[in-house]
Design a protein around this motif. Structure first.
Motif, mmCIF file in Angstrom:
data_model
loop_
_atom_site.group_PDB
_atom_site.id
_atom_site.type_symbol
_atom_site.label_atom_id
_atom_site.label_comp_id
_atom_site.label_asym_id
_atom_site.label_seq_id
_atom_site.Cartn_x
_atom_site.Cartn_y
_atom_site.Cartn_z
ATOM 1 N N CYS A 190 0.822 -1.274 0.130
ATOM 2 C CA CYS A 190 0.014 0.077 0.026
ATOM 3 C C CYS A 190 1.010 1.250 -0.025
ATOM 4 O O CYS A 190 1.816 1.424 0.979
ATOM 5 N N ILE A 191 0.625 2.201 -0.803
ATOM 6 C CA ILE A 191 1.107 3.577 -0.995
ATOM 7 C C ILE A 191 0.338 4.511 -0.193
ATOM 8 O O ILE A 191 -0.945 4.665 -0.526
ATOM 9 N N ILE B 41 -0.609 8.130 0.611
ATOM 10 C CA ILE B 41 -0.223 9.543 0.289
ATOM 11 C C ILE B 41 -1.129 10.490 1.215
ATOM 12 O O ILE B 41 -2.024 10.562 1.343
ATOM 13 N N ALA C 286 1.575 6.838 -8.181
ATOM 14 C CA ALA C 286 0.563 5.851 -7.811
ATOM 15 C C ALA C 286 0.004 4.967 -8.818
ATOM 16 O O ALA C 286 -0.131 3.721 -8.860
ATOM 17 N N SER D 171 0.746 1.158 -9.489
ATOM 18 C CA SER D 171 -0.542 0.318 -9.607
ATOM 19 C C SER D 171 -0.540 -0.512 -11.012
ATOM 20 O O SER D 171 -0.974 -1.603 -11.099
ATOM 21 N N LYS E 231 -1.624 -1.015 -3.665
ATOM 22 C CA LYS E 231 -3.180 -0.310 -3.375
ATOM 23 C C LYS E 231 -2.942 1.306 -3.055
ATOM 24 O O LYS E 231 -1.594 1.262 -2.572
ATOM 25 N N VAL E 232 -3.649 2.036 -3.151
ATOM 26 C CA VAL E 232 -3.309 3.466 -3.085
ATOM 27 C C VAL E 232 -4.274 3.962 -1.928
ATOM 28 O O VAL E 232 -5.470 3.768 -2.285
ATOM 29 N N TYR E 233 -3.702 4.561 -0.474
ATOM 30 C CA TYR E 233 -4.750 5.063 0.145
ATOM 31 C C TYR E 233 -4.226 6.745 0.394
ATOM 32 O O TYR E 233 -3.023 7.116 0.325
ATOM 33 N N ILE E 234 -5.393 7.330 0.157
ATOM 34 C CA ILE E 234 -5.180 8.434 0.543
ATOM 35 C C ILE E 234 -5.783 9.042 1.873
ATOM 36 O O ILE E 234 -6.702 8.992 2.040
ATOM 37 N N VAL F 241 -6.190 6.305 -11.657
ATOM 38 C CA VAL F 241 -5.746 5.182 -10.605
ATOM 39 C C VAL F 241 -6.900 5.073 -9.817
ATOM 40 O O VAL F 241 -7.579 5.984 -9.302
ATOM 41 N N VAL G 259 -8.113 4.859 -6.156
ATOM 42 C CA VAL G 259 -7.579 5.022 -4.631
ATOM 43 C C VAL G 259 -8.686 4.865 -3.696
ATOM 44 O O VAL G 259 -9.980 4.593 -3.801
#
Lengths: 292, 292
Positions: free
Chosen positions: B115-116, B118, B129, B133, B140-143, B207, B209
């Protein structure tokens, strides 16, 4: 054999092994769950300060402090030495066996399933192991012989043993393993109740056990730091046969290290978090069938 | 945008998250692995005392201490406050942005995969991201938006972000996740190298998110202790949709507690060990597609 008069269930000897902690809290809140007609049960939390701190221990490992020495420990400044004396005073006042059975609840980051650890090969414990294995195929039996009063809580009495459940991360609960451990404790209580009532709970005359046969340390670099990880092909494969030539470690440089022993072994406690400080990567065992 | 001149890779901001610790040790031993032609890389260990103690922190969480205040901390007796100043002095001497990018390596007991995280929606981070991905579907991208200098290491610079890898137990290494994290770091370096050279590494223009939308605390009993566990049907199901009426918790008395929110959410950080002390059971997020 004498009947069982009292049985103790202990959780949180290691403060970050939460399934035992919260099972004991449940049993303390609802004592009818562990009461049986023919014996008395008590539920006890182990390392109180470590439970609060969410750590395995505060100063030293409590599960190496039960050496059967009932001298006052008031001079010690080590919390676990004081707490071990307090627990001994509850379980063995006057240095007598007040409780006949000790169930010590633990969890591990290794994929040990539901493991019964026996340190003293007593016929009643082997019968218990056979009984539990028969009613639940997830149950495994590990025999790691140790002397009486060798430091482990379970070594305080003849019928002391541990339940080691995993894989579960330190400091976490796992709902499924919590229920399975709880049911295993009830099966243990049923077994001793049947024994006291003269019923023979033995439903098979043999049991598969894993007998301790060695230990494997992590490879080290020149600074003494670990130089490799458990090989991904071995991770979570506790109890599975490891043959000569099978991968054991993966160095940080991605070099594979293989098992070079001649005999086939069955690793357990693979990648247990608490053993990193000792440099222990896994224990080895021999699988055997014991007739009882 | 200005080119990237310097990039920092930090591991062990939490001392018991070993993949970051041993990756940074590897990069310090073999700097050519992280060197790129167009920018300088440095690899730095975070909480030195906690790494030695195999704990998340010694006094307080280091990853809440980066508040951008460069006053001397010599008066503090809290180790993490002192260490945060030392790290800031390396990454931002004279309160200037010496490094342009910070990669903060973490692990979690939740099943977060790769998991990235940001905290600052910068086009270059969103592009990163999208790039990561696209080349690895496990990413996975978590903001989770936060202000500059809000305490997190990643908040020290515009292009700061975390890599959060799991599930892995605290205090352990996982060979497979170690390799995947290492490869992810190399992909990040490639991305910034391409950016500096004027190549457009963007290989897709959108992407997926997960945007932070809330937090779920554990139910408590009258003593303030947690009263339930993550429901077994939710365990390890990070990023999956949770619908109204789905099981959320299982109390120690085996009573199910259901999610009663109206909107569908995507829980993450489910059963993270470090959040028990805060009473946090999971975070909630909204899944969305961002066009870039």
């Amino acid at each position: 054999m004498n009947p069982i008069n009292r049985l103790a269930i202990v959780g949180g000897i290691h403060g970050n092994e939460l399934i035992g902690v919260y099972l004991v809290k449940k049993f303390q809140k609802y004592p009818h769950l562990i009461n049986r007609n023919s014996f008395e049960s008590l539920a006890l939390l182990g390392n109180l300060q470590a439970i609060l701190a969410r750590r395995r221990y505060v100063d030293i490992d409590l599960n190496r402090c039960f050496i059967g020495d009932n001298l006052p420990a008031t001079k010690s400044s080590i919390y676990e030495e004081l707490r071990a004396k307090e627990i001994q005073a509850i379980l063995q006042p006057e240095n007598q066996e007040f409780v006949d059975v000790i169930i010590d609840l633990h969890t591990t980051t290794a994929n040990m399933g539901l493991c019964i650890i026996i340190g003293n090969i007593h016929p009643l414990l082997l019968g218990l192991a056979a009984y539990l294995s028969a009613i639940n195929p997830l149950v495994k039996v590990y025999i790691h012989q140790q002397a009486r009063n060798s430091g482990f809580l379970r070594s305080l009495c003849q019928l002391g043993f541990s339940i080691e459940v995993g894989a579960v991360a330190q400091g976490t609960l796992d709902g499924e393993l919590f229920k399975q451990t709880e049911n295993l404790v009830y099966a243990v209580l049923d077994y001793f109740e049947d024994f006291n009532k003269g019923k023979n709970p033995l439903i098979q005359n043999s049991v598969t056990v894993y007998r301790a046969s060695g230990v494997v340390n992590y490879p080290r670099n020149e600074d003494g730091d670990i130089a490799a990880m458990i090989h991904p092909q071995l991770q979570f494969r506790d109890y599975q046969p490891l043959y000569s030539g099978d991968p054991l470690f993966l160095t940080f440089e991605s070099k594979e290290i293989f098992y070079e022993g001649e005999s086939t072994v069955h690793p357990i406690f693979i990648n247990e978090a608490a053993y990193y400080e000792k440099g222990i990567a896994m224990y080895l065992s021999q699988k055997e069938l014991i007739h009882i």
